[in-house]
Design an enzyme around this catalytic site. Structure first.
Site, PDB file in Angstrom:
ATOM      1  N   HIS A   1       0.857  -1.187   0.000  1.00 15.50           N
ATOM      2  CA  HIS A   1       0.000   0.000   0.000  1.00 15.50           C
ATOM      3  C   HIS A   1       0.887   1.227   0.000  1.00 15.50           C
ATOM      4  O   HIS A   1       1.945   1.219   0.641  1.00 15.50           O
ATOM      5  CB  HIS A   1      -0.905   0.007   1.248  1.00 15.50           C
ATOM      6  CG  HIS A   1      -2.057   0.911   1.109  1.00 15.50           C
ATOM      7  ND1 HIS A   1      -1.961   2.263   1.360  1.00 15.50           N
ATOM      8  CD2 HIS A   1      -3.336   0.690   0.703  1.00 15.50           C
ATOM      9  CE1 HIS A   1      -3.134   2.813   1.127  1.00 15.50           C
ATOM     10  NE2 HIS A   1      -3.988   1.884   0.721  1.00 15.50           N
TER      11      HIS A   1
ATOM     12  N   ASP B   1      -8.031  -5.200  -0.082  1.00 16.69           N
ATOM     13  CA  ASP B   1      -8.561  -6.003  -1.183  1.00 16.69           C
ATOM     14  C   ASP B   1      -8.236  -7.478  -1.067  1.00 16.69           C
ATOM     15  O   ASP B   1      -8.738  -8.285  -1.840  1.00 16.69           O
ATOM     16  CB  ASP B   1      -8.004  -5.482  -2.522  1.00 16.69           C
ATOM     17  CG  ASP B   1      -8.554  -4.110  -2.828  1.00 16.69           C
ATOM     18  OD1 ASP B   1      -9.759  -3.923  -2.644  1.00 16.69           O
ATOM     19  OD2 ASP B   1      -7.782  -3.239  -3.244  1.00 16.69           O
TER      20      ASP B   1
HETATM   21  N1  CMC Z   1       4.157  -7.557  -4.930  1.00 16.12           N
HETATM   22  C1  CMC Z   1       5.492  -7.555  -5.116  1.00 16.12           C
HETATM   23  N2  CMC Z   1       6.284  -6.480  -4.976  1.00 16.12           N
HETATM   24  C2  CMC Z   1       5.689  -5.344  -4.602  1.00 16.12           C
HETATM   25  C3  CMC Z   1       4.296  -5.253  -4.376  1.00 16.12           C
HETATM   26  C4  CMC Z   1       3.531  -6.414  -4.545  1.00 16.12           C
HETATM   27  N3  CMC Z   1       2.220  -6.397  -4.340  1.00 16.12           N
HETATM   28  N4  CMC Z   1       3.976  -4.001  -4.026  1.00 16.12           N
HETATM   29  C5  CMC Z   1       5.122  -3.304  -4.044  1.00 16.12           C
HETATM   30  N5  CMC Z   1       6.152  -4.122  -4.387  1.00 16.12           N
HETATM   31  C6  CMC Z   1       7.569  -3.747  -4.461  1.00 16.12           C
HETATM   32  C7  CMC Z   1       7.864  -2.990  -5.733  1.00 16.12           C
HETATM   33  O1  CMC Z   1       8.270  -3.851  -6.773  1.00 16.12           O
HETATM   34  C8  CMC Z   1       8.961  -2.057  -5.285  1.00 16.12           C
HETATM   35  O2  CMC Z   1      10.168  -2.803  -5.269  1.00 16.12           O
HETATM   36  P1  CMC Z   1      11.574  -2.059  -5.582  1.00 16.12           P
HETATM   37  O3  CMC Z   1      11.737  -1.017  -4.528  1.00 16.12           O
HETATM   38  O4  CMC Z   1      12.556  -3.157  -5.493  1.00 16.12           O
HETATM   39  O5  CMC Z   1      11.436  -1.486  -6.967  1.00 16.12           O
HETATM   40  C9  CMC Z   1       8.609  -1.740  -3.839  1.00 16.12           C
HETATM   41  O6  CMC Z   1       7.816  -2.859  -3.388  1.00 16.12           O
HETATM   42  C10 CMC Z   1       7.796  -0.478  -3.681  1.00 16.12           C
HETATM   43  O7  CMC Z   1       6.713  -0.539  -4.607  1.00 16.12           O
HETATM   44  P2  CMC Z   1       6.010   0.735  -5.236  1.00 16.12           P
HETATM   45  O8  CMC Z   1       5.168   0.299  -6.374  1.00 16.12           O
HETATM   46  O9  CMC Z   1       7.041   1.791  -5.468  1.00 16.12           O
HETATM   47  O10 CMC Z   1       5.167   1.177  -3.980  1.00 16.12           O
HETATM   48  P3  CMC Z   1       3.928   2.053  -4.013  1.00 16.12           P
HETATM   49  O11 CMC Z   1       3.765   2.577  -2.653  1.00 16.12           O
HETATM   50  O12 CMC Z   1       3.971   3.037  -5.128  1.00 16.12           O
HETATM   51  O13 CMC Z   1       2.820   0.967  -4.408  1.00 16.12           O
HETATM   52  C11 CMC Z   1       0.876  -0.277  -4.621  1.00 16.12           C
HETATM   53  C12 CMC Z   1       1.654   0.726  -3.750  1.00 16.12           C
HETATM   54  C13 CMC Z   1      -0.450  -0.552  -3.909  1.00 16.12           C
HETATM   55  C14 CMC Z   1       0.591   0.309  -6.001  1.00 16.12           C
HETATM   56  C15 CMC Z   1       1.701  -1.584  -4.751  1.00 16.12           C
HETATM   57  O14 CMC Z   1       2.016  -2.098  -3.475  1.00 16.12           O
HETATM   58  C16 CMC Z   1       0.982  -2.633  -5.604  1.00 16.12           C
HETATM   59  O15 CMC Z   1       1.086  -2.603  -6.823  1.00 16.12           O
HETATM   60  N6  CMC Z   1       0.220  -3.586  -4.948  1.00 16.12           N
HETATM   61  C17 CMC Z   1      -0.557  -4.536  -5.673  1.00 16.12           C
HETATM   62  C18 CMC Z   1      -1.867  -3.877  -6.129  1.00 16.12           C
HETATM   63  C19 CMC Z   1      -2.841  -3.681  -4.974  1.00 16.12           C
HETATM   64  O16 CMC Z   1      -3.044  -4.563  -4.154  1.00 16.12           O
HETATM   65  N7  CMC Z   1      -3.465  -2.503  -4.955  1.00 16.12           N
HETATM   66  C20 CMC Z   1      -4.486  -2.185  -3.955  1.00 16.12           C
HETATM   67  C21 CMC Z   1      -4.075  -1.088  -3.044  1.00 16.12           C
HETATM   68  S1  CMC Z   1      -5.166  -0.977  -1.614  1.00 16.12           S
HETATM   69  C22 CMC Z   1      -6.668  -0.484  -2.266  1.00 16.12           C
HETATM   70  C23 CMC Z   1      -6.699   0.953  -2.583  1.00 16.12           C
HETATM   71  O17 CMC Z   1      -6.555   1.777  -1.653  1.00 16.12           O
HETATM   72  O18 CMC Z   1      -6.933   1.277  -3.767  1.00 16.12           O
END
Ligand code: CMC
Length: 428
Positions: free
Chosen positions: A306, A363
Site C-alpha cells: 500500500h 482487497d
Molecule cells: N508484490 C510484489 N512487490 C511489490 C508489491 C507487490 N504487491 N507491491 C510493491 N512491491 C515492491 C515494488 O516492486 C517495489 O520494489 P523495488 O523497490 O525493489 O522497486 C517496492 O515494493 C515499492 O513498490 P512501489 O510500487 O514503489 O510502492 P507504491 O507505494 O507506489 O505501491 C501499490 C503501492 C499498492 C501500487 C503496490 O504495493 C501494488 O502494486 N500492490 C498490488 C496492487 C494492490 O493490491 N493494490 C491495492 C491497493 S489498496 C486499495 C486501494 O486503496 O486502492
C-alpha cells in the site's frame, strides 16, 4: 510566528517556509508562495510527499496501521455503526442525532428509483460491458436528468448527494442484470440499504431472493471499511474535477473511472484472478511468491502493499475475521481462501515482503466474501465504488465549502525539445 523551515537555493538565496502542523501532529512545509518568491517549483512524481489540501475527514497513520473517520477509530465504527450513519458522519462531519439520521435514511430510501428514461441507457451497452464502465456512464448521465436544479449550491449538493447515495446500488444491480440477461428489479423501499442492493441483484420477477440479514450486515460492514481513505487516487480525482466547478455527477463518474484500475479499486478483482491462477496451477504458493520478487517479472502479489500503510492495513484485519465467519455460516469451503491464507503466511515470513513492509491490504480478503455472496468477479470493483461513494461526496463537499478554494492545476518541468523546427510534410 510559528516554526519555519529554511530552504537554501543554488543561487545563494535562502527563504523561510512556514511549517504547519495537523491535529494528529503531522507536519508539512508550506510551499504555496515558493514559486512567486523564488521561481522554483517542487517536483514529486506520484505525489508521495505532497499534501494537496487540509482535510478534516479521515486520518491515516500508515506506519502504525491506524485509520480514523472524523477522529473515530475504524474498529469502533465497524463494530458500532452502520453504513448510512458512517456516510452521514463523513459527509457532514458529525454523528447525526436520531432525527437527523432518520431523515437522512428516509430521504435515501425514497430516492432509490432511476428515472424511467435512464433505464433505456442500458440498451446501448453490449452485454459483456465492464460494470465499472456502465456505472460511470450512467452516473455521468444522471447529470442530464438533474441539470436545471433550483436552490443554493448547498441545497443542490444536498439533493444530489441523496440521489447518488440512493441510486448507485440500483445502477450497479441493473448493470449486473443486463450482463446476465435478466429483467431489472426495482428497489423495494421496505428494505435496508444493503438488503435492497442484494435483493435487486439476485431476485427475479418469478422468484424473490431471500436476503440473509447476516449477509446484508457483512456487506454493510465492507462498505463502511471502504467508505473513505483520504487522498487516494479516486478521491483526489473527485477533488480535482470538483475544483473546475463541474456538477457532482460528473465528479463521481470521474472518481469511479479512477477507481477502476488494478492498482487501486480494481485490485480486488485482480486478487481473485490471481488466487484462481494459483489454484489452477496446482496451488504452488511459493512459486508465485518467488515470481513476485523477481525484478524482471511484471507479476505482483495483488492485494499486497500500500502506498500509505507500511504496516497491517487495519481494514484487512477486520475483513479477515469476517471472511472466516461468512464462509462458515454459508458452509462454503473455498479453496481460494486456503490459498490466500497460505500466501499471506508465506509472504509475511519472506524477507522481501518484510523488508519492503508489504502487508495484505483491504482487497486481499474482500473478494472472497463477495464471491461467497454470489457477486461476480467483474463486479468487485463496483462494490468498492458503492462503499467509497460517501468519501467522494465528503471530499467534494469539503472542497466546495472551503473559502478561497482554487482550480487544481499542478505544474511540471518541461523536458521536451526546445525551438524545434516545423518541417513541411513532404520534407519529413
Ligand atoms: N508484490 C510484489 N512487490 C511489490 C508489491 C507487490 N504487491 N507491491 C510493491 N512491491 C515492491 C515494488 O516492486 C517495489 O520494489 P523495488 O523497490 O525493489 O522497486 C517496492 O515494493 C515499492 O513498490 P512501489 O510500487 O514503489 O510502492 P507504491 O507505494 O507506489 O505501491 C501499490 C503501492 C499498492 C501500487 C503496490 O504495493 C501494488 O502494486 N500492490 C498490488 C496492487 C494492490 O493490491 N493494490 C491495492 C491497493 S489498496 C486499495 C486501494 O486503496 O486502492
Amino acid at each position: 510566528m510559528g516554526d519555519t523551515a529554511e530552504l537554501k537555493l543554488p543561487e545563494g538565496q535562502s527563504i523561510q517556509l512556514p511549517v504547519i502542523t495537523g491535529t494528529e501532529k503531522e507536519r508539512a512545509i508550506d510551499i504555496a508562495k515558493l514559486r512567486t518568491q523564488t521561481g522554483y517549483i517542487t517536483i514529486d512524481p506520484g505525489f508521495g510527499n505532497t499534501g494537496s489540501c487540509n482535510s478534516k475527514i479521515t486520518f491515516i497513520d500508515g506506519d502504525k496501521g491506524i485509520l480514523h473517520y472524523r477522529g473515530i477509530p475504524i474498529e469502533t465504527i465497524a463494530e458500532k455503526s452502520n453504513f448510512l450513519e458512517t456516510a452521514y458522519l463523513l459527509i457532514y462531519g458529525e454523528l447525526p442525532s436520531a432525527s437527523e439520521l432518520h431523515r437522512f435514511v428516509n430521504d435515501i430510501t425514497h430516492h432509490t428509483m432511476l428515472h424511467e428514461e435512464a433505464k433505456r441507457l442500458y440498451d446501448g451497452f453490449p452485454k459483456d460491458a465492464h460494470p465499472m464502465a456502465v456505472l460511470s456512464s450512467v452516473v455521468a448521465a444522471l447529470s442530464t436528468f438533474y441539470q436545471d436544479e433550483e436552490g443554493s449550491p448547498e441545497e443542490v449538493f444536498q439533493n444530489n448527494c441523496i440521489r447518488l447515495l440512493a441510486k448507485l446500488p440500483t445502477i450497479a444491480a441493473w448493470a449486473y442484470k443486463k450482463s446476465v440477461g435478466q429483467p431489472f428489479i426495482y428497489p423495494d423501499n421496505n428494505r435496508s440499504y444493503t438488503e435492497n442492493f442484494l435483493y435487486m441483484m439476485f431476485s427475479l420477477p418469478a422468484e424473490i431472493y431471500q436476503v440473509d440479514p447476516e449477509m446484508a450486515r457483512v456487506l454493510d460492514l465492507l462498505f463502511i471499511l471502504h467508505a473513505d481513505h483520504e487522498q487516494n487516487c479516486s478521491t483526489s480525482t473527485v477533488r480535482m474535477v470538483r475544483s473546475s466547478g463541474t456538477n457532482i455527477f460528473a465528479c463521481i463518474a470521474a472518481g469511479i473511472c479512477a477507481l477502476w484500475g488494478p492498482l487501486h479499486g480494481g485490485a480486488n478483482q485482480a486478487v481473485l484472478e490471481m488466487l484462481e491462477l494459483i489454484r489452477q496451477d496446482g496451488g504452488n504458493v511459493q512459486k508465485y511468491i518467488e515470481l513476485a520478487k523477481k525484478k524482471d517479472s511484471d507479476f505482483r502479489l495483488m492485494g499486497f502493499g500500500h502506498r500509505v500503510y507500511k504496516n497491517f492495513d487495519p481494514r484487512c484485519k477486520i475483513i479477515k475475521q469476517w471472511c472466516d465467519k461468512v464462509l462458515n455460516k454459508m458452509q462454503v469451503s473455498d479453496p481460494l481462501l486456503d490459498i490466500a491464507k497460505q500466501l499471506e503466511e508465506a509472504a509475511l515470513k519472506d524477507a522481501y515482503f518484510v523488508d519492503k513492509k508489504l502487508y495484505p491490504n483491504v482487497d486481499f480478503y474482500s473478494g472472497i466474501i463477495y464471491k461467497a455472496m454470489g457477486i461476480p468477479v467483474e463486479a468487485f470493483t463496483v462494490m468498492f465504488a458503492l462503499g467509497r461513494l460517501p468519501g467522494w461526496l465528503a471530499h467534494a463537499k469539503e472542497f466546495s465549502d472551503e473559502e478561497g478554494n482554487k482550480l487544481n492545476r499542478p505544474r511540471q518541468i518541461y523536458t521536451g525539445p526546445v525551438n524545434a523546427p516545423y518541417v513541411p510534410v513532404d520534407k519529413r
